[in-house]
Design an enzyme around this catalytic site. Structure first.
Site, PDB file in Angstrom:
ATOM      1  CE  LYS A 128      -3.208  -8.543  -3.903  1.00  0.00           C
ATOM      2  NZ  LYS A 128      -3.687  -7.736  -2.835  1.00  0.00           N
ATOM      3  CB  SER A 179       5.308  -7.171   6.486  1.00  0.00           C
ATOM      4  OG  SER A 179       4.447  -8.336   6.384  1.00  0.00           O
ATOM      5  CG  PHE A 182      -0.264   0.201   2.641  1.00  0.00           C
ATOM      6  CD1 PHE A 182       0.019   1.459   2.966  1.00  0.00           C
ATOM      7  CD2 PHE A 182       0.101  -0.809   3.356  1.00  0.00           C
ATOM      8  CE1 PHE A 182       0.647   1.711   4.136  1.00  0.00           C
ATOM      9  CE2 PHE A 182       0.694  -0.534   4.555  1.00  0.00           C
ATOM     10  CZ  PHE A 182       1.002   0.883   4.933  1.00  0.00           C
ATOM     11  CB  CYS A 206      10.522  -0.842   2.698  1.00  0.00           C
ATOM     12  SG  CYS A 206      11.180  -0.614   1.121  1.00  0.00           S
ATOM     13  CD  GLU A 256       8.945  -2.735   7.923  1.00  0.00           C
ATOM     14  OE1 GLU A 256       9.435  -2.155   7.096  1.00  0.00           O
ATOM     15  OE2 GLU A 256       8.596  -3.917   7.978  1.00  0.00           O
ATOM     16  CD  GLU A 291      -6.164  -5.955   0.474  1.00  0.00           C
ATOM     17  OE1 GLU A 291      -6.190  -6.565   1.509  1.00  0.00           O
ATOM     18  OE2 GLU A 291      -5.183  -5.970  -0.433  1.00  0.00           O
TER      19      GLU A 291
END
Length: 499
Positions: free
Chosen positions: A173, A226, A149, A281, A382, A176
């Site tokens: 993909k 992740s 995201f 990240c 994280e 969402e």
């Protein structure tokens, strides 16, 4: 309410599963959109479309592919603002940050435009009498990308432009949580002349992901997200015979030596820790202050952090926006609230922050934790939010040992005026990307991006030369053409004579 549907075969395809997910404006907390969530059957239908398209696209000329890519690059450039607005509306990051995301994605499109030189093979002539050996690279077939995201345009553009330039067809993909940018990218690719079925967007949740990982028609999977999910993606897709590059999480450190320019280091720490609300990240989430500079450095960071203006991403005066969801905001806040109990000094606590007129938004302020211990939750996990931890080390060697003990190895940086120390750091630090007086060392498009240890699962980094190698496979061809003037040599069961 707006509905985001799939993009398959060069057109919008309405969701057939009957399942939809909410998409929220993070600045208001309002659900503005619903996104179709694909079933396994819908994923299979997209794979079949992509497989059919590969029969033609995989055999297309490099000239035909690059013609589309150059046109695509021009359309992306012309639509930067429109793409950035979609990112801001669904992710929440400020418009300038969203524009920067698009620009970094464009770098990979530009790399893909030069694919003609990147796919050049090798030739060795006369390795034996009239024997030549050549090496070529060919596309894999249908490949998939599962993206996060936090960069809904950039990370997809780190994947599919190179994949299709190499002759593959692609199924994306996206997350969402902010799906609209992916559809816009696909629509522009179609407008640029990319044939139907070469780039497809299938929205969904775990059902769609698992279907992609198991589908026998998909040759390779790229992932960014992740570490627990990256590990699952790698294990599952590999078990199903797929090539996998799965980039995981991070705990990026910034080592500040006593000789560093502390003002420059403080500027860098604030920018790298709190930009995009820390949802990167590559964010610096841990500063390691060496020697006696710790107190002064923390004070400089605090002074700068207190001046950052937080507000809606579409407000040009905002420097930082909200977090993606309320649940994520609450999770980030929990680390700050528990920090003192685990031995940290809470210098700044941003957990109670709100923005007037937008009280239902997913707001959190900037938090700064000092004297953080390596066994605390705020350091080990994280956090993925605007929380910066400061740790202390007495020496350079102690600081490097602290960083290398982390299970993550994504990116790291050193701030110093000492070239010898910087050189040692480059060689001794256990991370895939290193910055010297550069807090976020994201490589340019023609160098590959990727970490070490629990930050990467698989052998290939993303984009650059590694990306091209990931989306192709090598073939070696050995050829002998007999001279017309000579008679056939007859049967020889021995090894070919090379001398």
């Amino acid at each position: 309410m707006k509905t985001v549907n799939h993009w398959i075969g060069g057109k919008t395809v309405e969701g057939a599963s009957g399942n939809y997910g909410p998409v929220t404006d993070p600045a208001t907390g309002e659900v503005t959109t619903q996104v179709a969530l694909a079933s396994a059957d819908e994923v299979d239908a997209a794979v079949q479309v992509a497989r059919e398209a590969f029969q033609t696209w995989g055999q297309s000329s490099l000239a035909a592919r690059t013609k589309v890519l150059f046109a695509y690059r021009a359309l992306l450039d012309a639509n930067r603002d429109a793409i950035a607005e979609l990112i801001t509306a669904e992710h929440g990051k400020v418009h300038s940050d969203a524009l920067g995301e698009v620009a970094r994605g464009l770098e990979i499109v530009e790399l893909a435009c030069g694919i003609t030189t990147q796919l050049k093979g090798e030739l060795s002539t006369s390795v034996s009498s009239r024997v030549d050996v050549s090496s070529i690279r060919q596309p894999l077939g249908v490949v998939a990308g599962i993206t996060p995201f936090n960069f809904p345009a950039m990370v997809p553009m780190w994947m599919f432009p190179l994949a299709v330039a190499c002759g593959n067809t692609f199924i994306l993909k996206p997350s969402e949580k902010d799906p609209s940018a992916a559809n816009k990218l696909a629509e522009l690719a179609s407008e640029a002349g990319l044939p139907a079925g070469v780039l497809n967007v299938v929205h969904g949740d775990k059902v769609a992901v698992d279907a992609l990982l198991a589908h026998p028609g998909i040759a390779a999977v790229s992932f960014v997200g992740s570490t627990p999910i990256a590990r699952h993606i790698h294990t599952t897709a590999s078990a199903n015979g797929k090539r996998v590059q799965a980039l995981g999480g991070a705990k990026n450190h910034m080592l500040v030596l006593p000789d560093a320019d502390l003002d420059a280091a403080a500027d860098a720490a604030v920018s790298a820790a709190y930009g995009s609300a820390g949802e990167r990240c590559m964010a610096i989430s841990a500063v390691v202050a060496v020697g006696s500079i710790g107190d002064e450095l923390v004070e400089k960071i605090r002074e700068r952090a207190e001046k950052i203006k937080i507000g809606p991403g579409n407000d040009p005066t905002s420097e930082m926006g909200p977090l993606i969801t309320a649940a994520h905001r609450d999770k980030v806040a929990s680390y700050v609230k528990g920090a003192a109990d685990q031995g940290a000094d809470v210098v700044l606590d941003g957990t109670g922050y709100t923005v007037g007129g937008f009280e239902n938004g997913h707001w959190i302020g900037l938090s700064l934790l000092d004297n953080v211990k390596t066994d605390s939750d705020a350091y080990r996990d994280e956090i993925f939010g605007p929380v910066l931890c400061v740790l202390r080390a007495e020496t350079y060697e102690e600081g490097v040992a602290l960083i290398n003990a982390s299970p993550f190895g994504n990116g790291t940086a050193i701030f110093t005026r000492d070239g010898g120390a910087a050189r040692r750091f480059q060689l001794e630090i256990e991370a895939g990307m290193v910055g010297v007086n550069v807090p976020i060392p994201v490589p340019v498009g023609y160098h590959s991006f990727g970490g070490w240890k629990d930050s990467l699962f698989g052998d290939h980094h993303i984009y650059g030369n590694d990306g091209i190698h990931f989306y192709t496979r090598g073939k070696v061809v050995t050829t002998r053409w007999p001279d017309p003037s000579e008679a056939p040599a007859g049967v020889d069961l021995g090894f070919p004579r090379n001398h």
